[in-house]
Scaffold this motif. Sequence first.
Motif, PDB file in Angstrom:
ATOM      1  N   ALA A  68      60.224  88.756  50.130  1.00 45.72           N
ATOM      2  CA  ALA A  68      60.614  89.961  50.855  1.00 45.72           C
ATOM      3  C   ALA A  68      62.126  90.073  51.065  1.00 45.72           C
ATOM      4  O   ALA A  68      62.719  91.230  51.097  1.00 45.72           O
ATOM      5  N   GLN A  69      62.976  88.852  51.260  1.00 44.89           N
ATOM      6  CA  GLN A  69      64.320  88.978  51.501  1.00 44.89           C
ATOM      7  C   GLN A  69      64.941  89.563  50.002  1.00 44.89           C
ATOM      8  O   GLN A  69      66.226  89.993  50.019  1.00 44.89           O
ATOM      9  N   CYS A  70      64.355  89.543  48.815  1.00 44.76           N
ATOM     10  CA  CYS A  70      64.949  89.932  47.624  1.00 44.76           C
ATOM     11  C   CYS A  70      65.041  91.563  47.471  1.00 44.76           C
ATOM     12  O   CYS A  70      65.539  92.069  46.806  1.00 44.76           O
ATOM     13  N   ALA A  71      64.302  92.299  48.475  1.00 40.67           N
ATOM     14  CA  ALA A  71      64.076  93.702  48.277  1.00 40.67           C
ATOM     15  C   ALA A  71      65.658  94.333  48.499  1.00 40.67           C
ATOM     16  O   ALA A  71      66.386  93.757  49.550  1.00 40.67           O
ATOM     17  N   ARG A  72      65.930  95.413  48.072  1.00 42.95           N
ATOM     18  CA  ARG A  72      67.109  96.106  48.403  1.00 42.95           C
ATOM     19  C   ARG A  72      67.312  96.344  49.913  1.00 42.95           C
ATOM     20  O   ARG A  72      68.378  96.048  50.364  1.00 42.95           O
ATOM     21  N   GLU A  73      66.073  96.727  50.560  1.00 45.07           N
ATOM     22  CA  GLU A  73      66.370  97.009  51.995  1.00 45.07           C
ATOM     23  C   GLU A  73      66.521  95.798  52.768  1.00 45.07           C
ATOM     24  O   GLU A  73      67.298  96.098  53.971  1.00 45.07           O
ATOM     25  N   ALA A  74      66.248  95.036  52.330  1.00 42.93           N
ATOM     26  CA  ALA A  74      66.448  93.661  53.164  1.00 42.93           C
ATOM     27  C   ALA A  74      67.748  92.951  53.161  1.00 42.93           C
ATOM     28  O   ALA A  74      68.260  92.244  53.935  1.00 42.93           O
ATOM     29  N   LEU A  75      68.694  93.582  52.291  1.00 43.57           N
ATOM     30  CA  LEU A  75      70.012  92.988  52.194  1.00 43.57           C
ATOM     31  C   LEU A  75      70.966  93.965  52.698  1.00 43.57           C
ATOM     32  O   LEU A  75      70.949  95.209  52.462  1.00 43.57           O
ATOM     33  N   SER A  76      72.219  93.483  53.078  1.00 45.98           N
ATOM     34  CA  SER A  76      73.434  94.003  53.684  1.00 45.98           C
ATOM     35  C   SER A  76      73.852  94.715  52.643  1.00 45.98           C
ATOM     36  O   SER A  76      73.725  94.461  51.357  1.00 45.98           O
TER      37      SER A  76
ATOM     38  N   GLN B 286      63.710  93.564  37.506  1.00 46.33           N
ATOM     39  CA  GLN B 286      64.553  92.126  37.273  1.00 46.33           C
ATOM     40  C   GLN B 286      65.501  91.888  38.627  1.00 46.33           C
ATOM     41  O   GLN B 286      65.527  90.718  38.979  1.00 46.33           O
ATOM     42  N   ALA B 287      65.734  92.768  39.424  1.00 41.62           N
ATOM     43  CA  ALA B 287      66.944  92.808  40.211  1.00 41.62           C
ATOM     44  C   ALA B 287      66.286  91.958  41.469  1.00 41.62           C
ATOM     45  O   ALA B 287      67.049  90.876  41.586  1.00 41.62           O
ATOM     46  N   PRO B 288      65.343  91.966  41.880  1.00 42.73           N
ATOM     47  CA  PRO B 288      64.654  91.019  43.039  1.00 42.73           C
ATOM     48  C   PRO B 288      64.613  89.635  42.484  1.00 42.73           C
ATOM     49  O   PRO B 288      64.818  88.642  43.159  1.00 42.73           O
ATOM     50  N   LEU B 289      64.102  89.376  41.255  1.00 43.46           N
ATOM     51  CA  LEU B 289      64.146  88.118  40.831  1.00 43.46           C
ATOM     52  C   LEU B 289      65.449  87.448  40.586  1.00 43.46           C
ATOM     53  O   LEU B 289      65.397  86.231  40.650  1.00 43.46           O
ATOM     54  N   VAL B 290      66.405  88.213  40.280  1.00 43.72           N
ATOM     55  CA  VAL B 290      67.667  87.653  40.290  1.00 43.72           C
ATOM     56  C   VAL B 290      68.262  87.210  41.507  1.00 43.72           C
ATOM     57  O   VAL B 290      68.855  86.181  41.843  1.00 43.72           O
ATOM     58  N   VAL B 291      67.928  88.125  42.715  1.00 39.47           N
ATOM     59  CA  VAL B 291      68.306  87.717  43.868  1.00 39.47           C
ATOM     60  C   VAL B 291      67.653  86.303  44.241  1.00 39.47           C
ATOM     61  O   VAL B 291      68.162  85.501  44.969  1.00 39.47           O
ATOM     62  N   ARG B 292      66.295  86.392  43.885  1.00 41.38           N
ATOM     63  CA  ARG B 292      65.521  85.139  44.243  1.00 41.38           C
ATOM     64  C   ARG B 292      66.039  83.756  43.688  1.00 41.38           C
ATOM     65  O   ARG B 292      66.205  82.786  44.232  1.00 41.38           O
ATOM     66  N   SER B 293      66.870  83.971  42.439  1.00 42.98           N
ATOM     67  CA  SER B 293      67.404  82.776  41.777  1.00 42.98           C
ATOM     68  C   SER B 293      68.557  82.388  43.014  1.00 42.98           C
ATOM     69  O   SER B 293      68.751  81.160  42.997  1.00 42.98           O
TER      70      SER B 293
END
Lengths: 335, 405
Positions: B203-211, B232-239
């Motif tokens: 859930a933290q990897c979503a665009r809306e969850a990030l500053s 791919q974007a949320p999975l890269v944030v997950r990394s």
Amino acid sequence: MPLMGVDTVVVQSLLPTASQPSPSTVTLEVRSKHVVADGVVSLTLAHPDGVRLPDWTPGAHIDVVLPDGTARQYSLCGDRWDPYSYRIAVLRVPEGRGGSAYVHDQLALGARVGVGGPRNHFPLVPAERYLFIAGGIGITPLLSMLRQAQMTGADWQLLYGGRSRASMAFREELTECHGRRVQVAPQDECGLLDLAAWLSEPAPGTKVYCCGPAPLLAAVERACVGWPPYSLRTERFTAAAADPVRRAPFQVELRRSGQTVTVTRETSVLQAVRQAGVEVLSSCEQGSCGTCLTPVLEGTPDHRDSVLADHERAANDCMLPCVSRSRSARLVLDL
Amino acid sequence: MSRVQATTVMPPVHDADPFAAEHLEHPEPLHQQLREAGPVVRLSRYGVHALARYQEVHASLVDWQTFQSGAGVGLANFRHEKPWRAPSLLLEADPPHHDAPRRVLREALAPPALRRLRDVWQEAAEDLLDNVLAERGEDFDAFDALAKAFPLRVFPDAVGLGPDGRANLLPYGNMAFNAFGPVNDLVKSDAPRVADLSAWVNAQCAREALSEDGFGARIWAAADRGELTQQQAPLVVRSLLTAGVDTTVHGLAAALYAFATHPGEWQRLRERPELARVAFDEAVRWQSPVQTFFRTATTDVEIAGARIPEGTKILMFLGSANRDPARWSDPDSFDLTRDPSGHVGFGMGIHQCVGQHVARLEAEALLTALARRIERIELTGEPRRHLNNTLRSWASIPVRVRTAR
């Protein structure tokens, strides 16, 4: 794949001792040279000691250093699954500044040449479908992209233009390997590329990659005006004006430690600094990880790394001393 | 590379379980046995080959063509076994799929991109130390109060996470790093929390969850420019969230433990605080927070005469390579006069830790702040390890410090 037909791969244990980088990491040897089209030669470069070369991705180029110290950029068009050699293809430009003439006429089999990079300003971004448009020698960065697109399962086509069939490098291997995905359109047979037919209808999900002479790029840019943002990616052949690379030794002042060392052609800046007893943390020692990034206080570095972006290089306020050198007679580092 | 040679040898066999508690607690004796047994050792317990010497570990790390990551960098072979979560686009991927995620994350975390964080983190480190000294006095648990607290204070902000649920980060990372090992008691004890922790992290990897100004937003901006797909974007944030917290926490803990047990080195750092970066890398070499990773042979491969069949797993002992006497003189000593350059604690090659510059910046901030305020640091009790299948982790490092007068 280069591994096909080989039963077993033997891992070479040859690696430079990490604390003693070889300054020859940037000097490669010409291992093969072939004429691949009218006015185009293809060269294979390898390290004299047979060690792995820095990794690269499709669209990357290397800097080839000419005898006068200036550098020319050539796209890598070989196989990245072969870590021991780079392939470039060079078009003779009779009215050029001498880079292509040197490569064609003087850079012989077995000759050694200074190389910087590789760097990639033209990376292949993920897409469902690609349209590749090459003009003449602009085919070189696209060659490895085609294979990449094939591997990721993307749909792709190549429109390849040139003056005449005989002038178009890799034409036969392209049509043999990829058949109908490749459309070869020599100007003396087909006229100018029919960009309208290929680009008139914007296709969301498709990325257009174009490399070639300026008029082709301009025409493709006009044709893509109605496409979604970031659909088109181009690479220009630029004649970036840069000071010549320094061949003579240069002085490196380490301001915090109050020492000055001389860097000759036989050594890297990193080695020279360490020999003076000053610690610099490093890791890959190939200019690709960024660990040894060092602030530059005065002087102009000769950047040879794969890490810094163009604007970061131009700022001349930091460098990677494992591979980068100096254009000025003196560099002052914050060490 | 060349054809298979006639003199192929069978590698020596060792029956140890490197993931057993005794070896996770004290890995050095097993590492020494494996290094001495040969350049390649077959681990009969798991049917894998092991590399424990620096030269072979280094050569395998850089040779992504022969030693792939896409079949998983743990014991599980993704060719036959289902991964416990969608594989990482970085750690568990090979070229060409690896290229775009790596490029985007590398640019987001490159040294020039971190410059604006330096002053902020320096200030945060000084502030943290002030608070620790004010609230806990001169006796405290350096693991809890510093090694754990500092990354948790600065890194989630830098990524752009919201304030809630940050306590999930360490347990999630602990679980992910356990999962590279066999399904042993460590993995089983994580099992009840897998679903909840994964749901929170995802859930933290979503665009809306990030500053809008963090590393996470940079990744999403790259996706908007087409450099990554939206999938791919949320999975890269997950990394970032998986690999960026526990590793740094235990790396900092290694450095604090090192200084608490080496007072001479602490004085050296105090005299020359600019050694902080080297000190951190020396601690990473000495303790190797990431102890092991696997690769999978993409072809029949020969290492030092031993043949490893295509498709088999190879266990690389990074911690052992970092203490190989063939590469390092007096390898078991923590020594700030040593040049730790070339250690494989961050890996090497195309998968080398993409956040290494972030980790170094965190370490530099914390160690510099400590060197300025703390005259002496010493253990007041036995430090305790926390066991993890991959990470050399800590539970507690009780110390007493003396502040500079």
